[in-house]
Design an enzyme around this catalytic site. Structure first.
Site, mmCIF file in Angstrom:
data_model
loop_
_atom_site.group_PDB
_atom_site.id
_atom_site.type_symbol
_atom_site.label_atom_id
_atom_site.label_comp_id
_atom_site.label_asym_id
_atom_site.label_seq_id
_atom_site.Cartn_x
_atom_site.Cartn_y
_atom_site.Cartn_z
ATOM 1 N N THR A 97 42.565 46.307 43.293
ATOM 2 C CA THR A 97 41.915 45.131 43.889
ATOM 3 C C THR A 97 42.890 43.980 44.072
ATOM 4 O O THR A 97 42.769 43.203 45.022
ATOM 5 C CB THR A 97 40.729 44.696 43.001
ATOM 6 O OG1 THR A 97 39.804 45.778 42.959
ATOM 7 C CG2 THR A 97 40.017 43.480 43.557
ATOM 8 N N SER A 117 42.643 52.739 42.176
ATOM 9 C CA SER A 117 43.027 53.487 40.968
ATOM 10 C C SER A 117 41.998 54.524 40.562
ATOM 11 O O SER A 117 42.281 55.387 39.732
ATOM 12 C CB SER A 117 43.338 52.539 39.818
ATOM 13 O OG SER A 117 42.163 52.039 39.229
ATOM 14 N N SER A 118 40.798 54.472 41.148
ATOM 15 C CA SER A 118 39.832 55.530 40.844
ATOM 16 C C SER A 118 40.275 56.861 41.454
ATOM 17 O O SER A 118 39.740 57.910 41.093
ATOM 18 C CB SER A 118 38.444 55.139 41.357
ATOM 19 O OG SER A 118 38.518 54.769 42.712
ATOM 20 N N THR A 154 41.897 48.289 38.272
ATOM 21 C CA THR A 154 41.320 48.223 36.924
ATOM 22 C C THR A 154 40.556 49.496 36.549
ATOM 23 O O THR A 154 40.382 49.778 35.367
ATOM 24 C CB THR A 154 40.362 47.021 36.808
ATOM 25 O OG1 THR A 154 39.332 47.146 37.796
ATOM 26 C CG2 THR A 154 41.104 45.710 36.978
ATOM 27 N N ASP A 155 40.101 50.254 37.561
ATOM 28 C CA ASP A 155 39.230 51.398 37.249
ATOM 29 C C ASP A 155 39.885 52.394 36.296
ATOM 30 O O ASP A 155 39.220 52.957 35.428
ATOM 31 C CB ASP A 155 38.823 52.131 38.539
ATOM 32 C CG ASP A 155 37.839 51.327 39.384
ATOM 33 O OD1 ASP A 155 37.395 50.262 38.925
ATOM 34 O OD2 ASP A 155 37.524 51.766 40.507
HETATM 35 N N1 ASP Z 1 38.518 50.098 42.519
HETATM 36 C C1 ASP Z 1 39.577 49.177 42.135
HETATM 37 C C2 ASP Z 1 40.736 49.982 41.578
HETATM 38 O O1 ASP Z 1 40.675 50.398 40.463
HETATM 39 C C3 ASP Z 1 39.052 48.216 41.125
HETATM 40 C C4 ASP Z 1 40.049 47.174 40.681
HETATM 41 O O2 ASP Z 1 41.234 47.222 40.891
HETATM 42 O O3 ASP Z 1 39.584 46.209 40.026
HETATM 43 O O4 ASP Z 1 41.705 50.192 42.252
#
Ligand code: ASP
Length: 326
Positions: free
Chosen positions: A31, A76-77, A109-110
């Site tokens: 993100t 990152s998911s 963050t995922d």
């Molecule tokens: N879907 C995003 C990721 O993990 C969420 C984030 O970065 O907060 O890439």
């Protein structure tokens, strides 16, 4: 397959005086690097250079010499063990430069907790590696990425961060990689730790590829059967992590299936779906934690299932006994 950008040779800030500490920033997407497309959907589009520009300007050319390595632009998911292998290799590569005092990894963050624990377990160097990211995208008017990245770079350049392994710096918190979990889907304080403030780290291991190692996570719930265990083993899983209930217990049918897996020599790690506290094998009965431990299952202590899966994969990749990694 994930989109992959080649690792550019580090781009250093122009006009930086000599003798200024060098921080290597490895960007992977997330993100923090996202902007909204025509439908309002977030996609990682921002280059490493654009991500770092406002932060580098805040430090000024005399404070830190930044070197940018754009590794990926991923959500990152969708990160795989192959991507984690590349990240571990990139961290080791930038640390070959003795002038680098610390490394920052920008990451979604995922699955930040998985990549951070992998890099930590293979981190054979004293210099800090700091993971950071954002809850709000780059083009959001209140984007939290620039502040998080600034603080990550500050800590990466600080001598007091040496020798303590990989850290997650996010939403004003500094959290060790070991035990770190994403605890909020939207709050700017995205991560919490379930472990000690200063966790004991096992001796770091030389990197070994995780790509190709198969560890599956099996959820436990009241009435869960053994079908998922069987399906995982039939499809080639080499190890299992159980997201158990309570302090580490599963029901009768799942307990029996895990017992059969353990008898067949498959390593099983018991974690829990409970957000806080350690796993402890104290209950008897077919799926009780004490029964599973007696059959050879390993308790994950304060690690939850995502990081447990990475640690079990590291064990399988290196031949290190899993109990020594938790
Ligand atoms: N879907 C995003 C990721 O993990 C969420 C984030 O970065 O907060 O890439």
């Amino acid at each position: 397959m994930s989109e992959h950008l080649s690792v550019e040779p580090g781009t250093t800030s122009p006009g930086t005086p000599q003798g200024v500490p060098k921080v290597a920033v490895i960007t992977t997407g997330g993100t923090i690097a996202c902007t909204a497309d025509a439908n309002g959907h977030l996609l990682p589009t921002v280059s490493g250079r654009d991500l770092l520009a406002p932060v580098a300007a805040r430090f000024g050319a005399d404070a830190i010499n930044f070197e940018i390595h754009e590794l990926n632009r991923l959500d990152s998911s969708s990160i795989t063990f192959a991507d984690i292998d590349e990240l571990v290799a990139a961290v080791h590569r930038v640390l070959e430069d003795p002038e680098v005092v610390g490394v920052v990894v920008t990451h979604g963050t995922d699955s930040m907790e998985e990549s951070a624990i992998a890099v930590d377990t293979f981190h054979t160097d004293d210099r800090p590696v700091i993971f950071t990211g954002a809850q709000k995208p780059f083009d959001h008017p209140q984007a939290d990425g620039p502040e998080n990245l600034f603080e990550a770079c500050l800590i990466a350049s600080d001598a007091s961060a040496r020798g303590i392994g990989v850290l997650v710096v996010f939403g004003r918190a500094v959290i060790p990689a070991r035990g770190c979990t994403k605890w909020h889907t939207t709050d700017e304080l995205a991560f919490a730790t379930n472990g000690p403030e200063e966790p004991e780290r096992p001796d770091p291991l030389a990197p070994a590829p995780l790509d190709g190692v198969r560890v599956e996570i099996i959820p436990a719930y009241p009435g869960a059967g053994g079908e998922l265990v069987q399906a995982a083993l039939d499809s080639g899983a080499q190890g299992l992590v159980v997201e158990a209930m309570g302090s580490g217990n599963v029901g009768t049918a799942l307990g029996a299936a895990l017992g059969r897996a353990l008898d067949a020599g498959v390593p099983v790690v018991i974690s829990t779906r409970v957000p806080r506290g350690e796993v402890s094998g104290v209950y008897g009965g077919a799926g009780g934690g004490a029964t599973l431990a007696a059959k050879g299952a390993i308790g994950s202590r304060y690690f939850r299932s995502g990081q447990s899966r990475v640690l079990l994969a590291v064990s399988l990749a290196t031949g290190q006994h899993p109990a020594t990694l938790f």
